[in-house]
Design an enzyme around this catalytic site. Structure first.
Site, PDB file in Angstrom:
ATOM      1  N   CYS A  42     -12.738 -15.217 -17.620  1.00  0.00           N
ATOM      2  CA  CYS A  42     -12.177 -14.051 -16.933  1.00  0.00           C
ATOM      3  C   CYS A  42     -10.670 -14.256 -16.803  1.00  0.00           C
ATOM      4  O   CYS A  42     -10.219 -15.283 -16.284  1.00  0.00           O
ATOM      5  CB  CYS A  42     -12.827 -13.875 -15.564  1.00  0.00           C
ATOM      6  SG  CYS A  42     -12.091 -12.549 -14.558  1.00  0.00           S
ATOM      7  N   CYS A  71       3.931 -29.749 -14.564  1.00  0.00           N
ATOM      8  CA  CYS A  71       3.249 -29.303 -15.783  1.00  0.00           C
ATOM      9  C   CYS A  71       3.611 -27.849 -16.010  1.00  0.00           C
ATOM     10  O   CYS A  71       3.690 -27.067 -15.060  1.00  0.00           O
ATOM     11  CB  CYS A  71       1.733 -29.473 -15.635  1.00  0.00           C
ATOM     12  SG  CYS A  71       0.814 -29.040 -17.122  1.00  0.00           S
ATOM     13  N   THR A  96       3.011 -21.934 -21.400  1.00  0.00           N
ATOM     14  CA  THR A  96       3.015 -20.523 -21.752  1.00  0.00           C
ATOM     15  C   THR A  96       1.775 -20.251 -22.591  1.00  0.00           C
ATOM     16  O   THR A  96       1.511 -20.975 -23.554  1.00  0.00           O
ATOM     17  CB  THR A  96       4.275 -20.144 -22.546  1.00  0.00           C
ATOM     18  OG1 THR A  96       5.433 -20.512 -21.786  1.00  0.00           O
ATOM     19  CG2 THR A  96       4.317 -18.664 -22.837  1.00  0.00           C
ATOM     20  N   GLN A 107       8.332 -15.389 -27.201  1.00  0.00           N
ATOM     21  CA  GLN A 107       8.793 -14.105 -26.681  1.00  0.00           C
ATOM     22  C   GLN A 107       9.747 -14.273 -25.502  1.00  0.00           C
ATOM     23  O   GLN A 107      10.090 -13.297 -24.849  1.00  0.00           O
ATOM     24  CB  GLN A 107       7.595 -13.249 -26.254  1.00  0.00           C
ATOM     25  CG  GLN A 107       6.624 -12.932 -27.377  1.00  0.00           C
ATOM     26  CD  GLN A 107       5.447 -12.107 -26.917  1.00  0.00           C
ATOM     27  OE1 GLN A 107       5.609 -11.132 -26.178  1.00  0.00           O
ATOM     28  NE2 GLN A 107       4.251 -12.469 -27.343  1.00  0.00           N
ATOM     29  N   GLU A 111       9.171 -33.520 -14.791  1.00  0.00           N
ATOM     30  CA  GLU A 111       8.552 -34.841 -14.709  1.00  0.00           C
ATOM     31  C   GLU A 111       8.516 -35.515 -16.071  1.00  0.00           C
ATOM     32  O   GLU A 111       8.238 -34.874 -17.085  1.00  0.00           O
ATOM     33  CB  GLU A 111       7.133 -34.693 -14.148  1.00  0.00           C
ATOM     34  CG  GLU A 111       6.426 -36.009 -13.881  1.00  0.00           C
ATOM     35  CD  GLU A 111       5.080 -35.814 -13.207  1.00  0.00           C
ATOM     36  OE1 GLU A 111       4.164 -36.608 -13.490  1.00  0.00           O
ATOM     37  OE2 GLU A 111       4.952 -34.867 -12.415  1.00  0.00           O
TER      38      GLU A 111
END
Length: 548
Positions: free
Chosen positions: A305, A411, A414, A421, A445
């Site tokens: 989902c 952390c 994308t 983009q 980090e």
């Protein structure tokens, strides 16, 4: 025109070597806006091809800095198929039948029609021979392991002959079940065949033992202590023979279905069995293994989902879930909104399940990530793009609530459908915007992955060239640049070295103001114009959390 020399106010030794010109060109690659078609299939190879064809553009490849915690898991190596595939055709009838049309091309067999003989069944002491259904010569998963089910390969083969003798009985049961489904209404009287079948089942279940004897209990306990979870528990005398036979039949059928999917290439042997995920209107190919639960990890495709990140086994379950899922955006507080872009601050302690699901999803595309379940000490900043259906996940980054080394990113990711983009650079810029509001100097980090280093180098380069373009003085200080941009001085020095803008001359460090790089950056900024994806500080509605 000769380059302009600027005196560095605060002396700083360069601790990193200058990078090659090829890497500088790669970090200077610009972003490209592209429309992703509906239900697009994205692979890592296609993204790399896009990167190689757009080497002169600014946007960086996928962001993959390191994870948040030391890894406790070892990477599993998936070996390539063995060269002795032709010899295996004679052993396995399933492979022999599937390769009849390819017998004249022995050197170019489809990869999903080969057995990987380097893989072994995970059951201790198993040699991977035989199959629970008795139809295959080898197995590689626990579901098809005879030893796990406390059987031998010969016993599994004998079950085939026993099933053939009871085929008429099964056909009779199928007819009764079909008729039952056809006539199943709330108040309808059962047919004579249904009544007779029900009486037979009731009679067979009368033979079920009321309980286990002391010797049987000791035998079962000894089996459990000897083998633990590496073997199936002993099932004899626990229920009626009829119910046990139904259970065995369901096991064999499930094992056969998994074997068929494996031969078709929809699942592979090993721990990394999730090859694709259905996420919203996109079908994404995964890049790395993610520690999903075993019953989900053995599937070839996972259904997620896109709003609550709950993972499911089938599209039917996903469709039912979406009909009743009330989430249309991430939990937490919306701290940034400009146009369709929003950023939500999600506390790992308050929304633990969502953050864990987010980490599991991110691990499918990150090699270095090691944080999955211990999410409480972290804040997650989730970027979304809104339309009339909801806020769709673009990417996120996490940061520690209390970082001793002032790391502003632990952390960062994308999503593949939004790469190339400009969203990755927006996430990095947003992390430094938070550091400015906190009046701190931030840094990602360490250690950075290769792709993460390229992405951050591209961002640091843009920040420094913009600062140089607006700088009008004669002396420049690394400390002043750091305070204005919130970039760590070490990162500033390493970027200046990679751009060959930091020189040591007569006992002093000098910044070489390369006007050619500044003019090149300015021309690209002008071409991008207002379509460039940037973070607007005035749209941020955020105060630093207490205790940070």
């Amino acid at each position: 025109m000769y380059p302009r020399l600027l005196h560095v106010g605060s002396g700083s030794d360069g601790t990193e070597d200058s990078d090659s010109s090829a890497e500088r060109e790669q970090t200077n690659s610009s972003e490209s806006d592209g429309n992703i078609p509906k239900r697009t299939r994205l692979t890592r190879a296609s993204l790399r091809l896009s990167q190689s064809s757009q080497g002169k553009q600014d946007e960086s490849p996928p962001l993959t800095p390191t994870g948040n915690a030391p890894s406790s898991e070892s990477e599993l190596d998936i070996s390539s198929p063995n060269a002795s595939h032709d010899e295996s055709l004679a052993k396995d009838p399933a492979l022999r039948d599937s390769d009849k049309d390819l017998s004249h091309r022995p050197k170019r067999r489809r990869c999903h029609e080969t057995y990987n003989f380097n893989m072994k069944c995970p059951t201790p002491g198993c040699n991977s021979l035989g199959h629970l259904t008795g139809k295959h010569e080898r197995h590689f998963a626990v579901s098809g392991c005879p030893l796990y089910h406390n059987l031998s390969a010969d016993e599994c083969k004998n079950q085939i002959t026993n099933k053939s003798t009871t085929r008429e009985k099964h056909e009779e049961e199928a007819k009764v079940q079909e008729e039952s489904n056809r006539h199943a209404t709330r108040h309808q009287t059962p047919t004579s065949r249904q009544t007779r079948y029900k009486e037979q089942v009731t009679e067979m279940r009368k033979g079920r033992n009321s309980g286990l004897s002391k010797e049987q209990k000791e035998k079962y306990m000894e089996h459990r202590q000897s083998h633990g979870n590496t073997r199936e528990p002993l099932l004899e005398n626990i229920t009626s023979e009829y119910d046990l036979e139904l259970f065995r039949k369901a096991q064999a059928r499930a094992s056969e279905d998994l074997e068929r999917l494996r031969i078709q290439g929809q699942i592979t042997e090993g721990s990394n069995m999730i090859k694709t995920i259905l996420f919203g209107r996109y079908e994404l190919d995964t890049w790395y293994h993610s520690p999903y639960p075993e019953e989900y990890a053995r599937l070839g495709r996972l259904y997620v989902c896109e709003f609550c990140l709950k993972y499911m086994k089938s599209q039917t379950i996903l469709r039912r879930h979406m009909a009743k899922c009330v989430w249309k955006h991430p939990p937490g507080d919306e701290v940034y909104r400009k146009g369709a872009i929003s950023v939500f601050e999600v506390d790992g302690k308050k929304n633990k399940i969502y953050c864990q699901n987010l980490c599991l999803l991110a691990k499918l595309f990150l090699d270095h990530k090691t944080l999955y379940y211990d999410v409480e000490p972290f804040l997650f900043y989730v970027m979304t793009e809104a339309d009339n259906t909801g806020c769709h996940l673009v990417g996120y980054f996490s940061k520690e609530k209390n970082s001793f080394l002032n790391y502003n990113v632990s952390c960062i990711l994308t999503m593949p459908q939004y790469m190339r983009q400009g969203y990755g650079k927006m996430l990095i810029d947003f992390s430094y915007l938070l550091s400015k509001v906190e009046e701190k100097v931030g840094s990602p980090e360490r250690p950075l992955s290769d792709l993460g280093l390229i992405s951050y180098r591209s961002y640091w380069k843009e920040v420094l060239l913009r600062y140089m373009y607006n700088f009008q003085g004669k002396e420049i200080s690394i400390k002043e640049i750091s305070q204005e941009t919130a970039v760590n001085p070490v990162d500033i020095v390493s970027t200046l070295q990679s751009l060959q803008m930091l020189k040591y001359w007569k006992g002093k460090h000098l910044v070489l103001k390369r006007q050619d790089l500044i003019d090149e950056w300015k021309s690209k900024e002008t071409k991008r114009g207002s379509n460039n994806k940037t973070i607007d500080p005035s749209s941020l509605k955020w105060t630093p959390p207490k205790g940070t």
